[in-house]
Scaffold this motif. Structure first.
Motif, PDB file in Angstrom:
ATOM      1  N   ARG A   1       0.573  -1.192  -0.179  1.00  0.00           N
ATOM      2  CA  ARG A   1       0.155   0.049   0.013  1.00  0.00           C
ATOM      3  C   ARG A   1       0.829   1.308   0.240  1.00  0.00           C
ATOM      4  NH1 ARG A   1      -2.525   1.922   5.310  1.00  0.00           N
ATOM      5  NH2 ARG A   1      -0.509   2.074   6.820  1.00  0.00           N
ATOM      6  N   ILE A   2       1.682   1.379   0.155  1.00  0.00           N
ATOM      7  CA  ILE A   2       3.063   2.099   0.696  1.00  0.00           C
ATOM      8  C   ILE A   2       3.038   2.473  -1.152  1.00  0.00           C
ATOM      9  CG2 ILE A   2       5.419   3.093   1.175  1.00  0.00           C
ATOM     10  CD1 ILE A   2       4.429   2.969   3.520  1.00  0.00           C
ATOM     11  N   PHE A   3       3.213   1.499  -2.158  1.00  0.00           N
ATOM     12  CA  PHE A   3       3.627   2.008  -3.363  1.00  0.00           C
ATOM     13  C   PHE A   3       2.346   2.945  -3.900  1.00  0.00           C
ATOM     14  CE2 PHE A   3       6.228  -1.129  -2.228  1.00  0.00           C
ATOM     15  CZ  PHE A   3       7.439  -0.174  -2.110  1.00  0.00           C
ATOM     16  N   GLU A   4       0.600   2.965  -3.526  1.00  0.00           N
ATOM     17  CA  GLU A   4      -0.650   3.346  -4.120  1.00  0.00           C
ATOM     18  C   GLU A   4      -0.343   5.121  -3.920  1.00  0.00           C
ATOM     19  OE1 GLU A   4      -3.716   0.774  -2.005  1.00  0.00           O
ATOM     20  OE2 GLU A   4      -2.663  -0.596  -2.792  1.00  0.00           O
ATOM     21  N   PRO A   5      -1.476   5.565  -4.797  1.00  0.00           N
ATOM     22  CA  PRO A   5      -1.337   6.770  -4.435  1.00  0.00           C
ATOM     23  C   PRO A   5      -1.982   7.433  -3.312  1.00  0.00           C
ATOM     24  CG  PRO A   5      -1.817   5.789  -6.554  1.00  0.00           C
ATOM     25  CD  PRO A   5      -1.473   5.101  -5.560  1.00  0.00           C
ATOM     26  N   MET A   6      -1.696   8.164  -2.909  1.00  0.00           N
ATOM     27  CA  MET A   6      -1.743   8.964  -1.383  1.00  0.00           C
ATOM     28  C   MET A   6      -3.514   9.853  -2.014  1.00  0.00           C
ATOM     29  SD  MET A   6      -0.067   8.141   0.878  1.00  0.00           S
ATOM     30  CE  MET A   6      -0.488   9.380   2.431  1.00  0.00           C
ATOM     31  N   PRO A   7      -4.280   9.155  -1.210  1.00  0.00           N
ATOM     32  CA  PRO A   7      -6.204   9.199  -1.149  1.00  0.00           C
ATOM     33  C   PRO A   7      -6.475   9.899  -0.848  1.00  0.00           C
ATOM     34  CG  PRO A   7      -5.970   7.896   0.698  1.00  0.00           C
ATOM     35  CD  PRO A   7      -4.164   7.546   0.346  1.00  0.00           C
TER      36      PRO A   7
ATOM     37  N   LYS B   1      -1.593  14.366  -1.348  1.00  0.00           N
ATOM     38  CA  LYS B   1      -2.839  13.228  -2.152  1.00  0.00           C
ATOM     39  C   LYS B   1      -2.223  13.272  -3.743  1.00  0.00           C
ATOM     40  CE  LYS B   1      -7.420  13.911  -3.863  1.00  0.00           C
ATOM     41  NZ  LYS B   1      -8.456  14.602  -3.793  1.00  0.00           N
ATOM     42  N   GLY B   2      -2.396  12.127  -4.089  1.00  0.00           N
ATOM     43  CA  GLY B   2      -2.292  11.850  -5.553  1.00  0.00           C
ATOM     44  C   GLY B   2      -0.396  11.122  -5.955  1.00  0.00           C
ATOM     45  N   HIS B   3       0.415  11.669  -4.512  1.00  0.00           N
ATOM     46  CA  HIS B   3       1.640  11.261  -4.935  1.00  0.00           C
ATOM     47  C   HIS B   3       1.771   9.188  -4.684  1.00  0.00           C
ATOM     48  CE1 HIS B   3       3.582  15.246  -4.587  1.00  0.00           C
ATOM     49  NE2 HIS B   3       2.121  15.939  -4.744  1.00  0.00           N
ATOM     50  N   VAL B   4       2.912   9.012  -4.914  1.00  0.00           N
ATOM     51  CA  VAL B   4       3.353   7.854  -4.624  1.00  0.00           C
ATOM     52  C   VAL B   4       4.509   7.290  -4.726  1.00  0.00           C
ATOM     53  CG1 VAL B   4       3.294   7.492  -7.444  1.00  0.00           C
ATOM     54  CG2 VAL B   4       2.653   5.381  -5.951  1.00  0.00           C
ATOM     55  N   MET B   5       4.946   6.459  -3.775  1.00  0.00           N
ATOM     56  CA  MET B   5       6.380   6.188  -3.854  1.00  0.00           C
ATOM     57  C   MET B   5       6.918   5.216  -5.146  1.00  0.00           C
ATOM     58  SD  MET B   5       8.638   4.090  -1.263  1.00  0.00           S
ATOM     59  CE  MET B   5       8.554   5.129   0.410  1.00  0.00           C
TER      60      MET B   5
END
Length: 66
Positions: free
Chosen positions: A40-46, A51-55
């Motif tokens: 879930r760390i690699f999913e976009p921030m809700p 918001k929308g950023h992703v690792m």
């Protein structure tokens, strides 16, 4: 606590703590294969400021090789 310290000293203590934890884990047989993050760390921030950023998972895996 009344300690006379600086931000630099606090950062050095934090760095020492992380290095000691890594050293302990290495002595107990942990390897880079044991060093992982949940998917879930690699999913976009809700929501929120990120918001929308992703690792990037590929960047994370590449950084583990260093």
């Amino acid at each position: 606590m009344g300690w006379e310290t600086s931000l630099y000293k606090l950062l050095r203590v934090g760095e020492l703590r992380i290095n000691m934890m890594r050293y302990f884990n290495a002595r107990k047989g942990f390897t880079k294969e044991d060093d992982f993050l949940p998917d879930r760390i690699f999913e976009p921030m809700p929501d929120g400021p990120a918001k929308g950023h992703v690792m990037d998972k590929e960047e994370f895996l590449k950084a583990k090789e260093l």
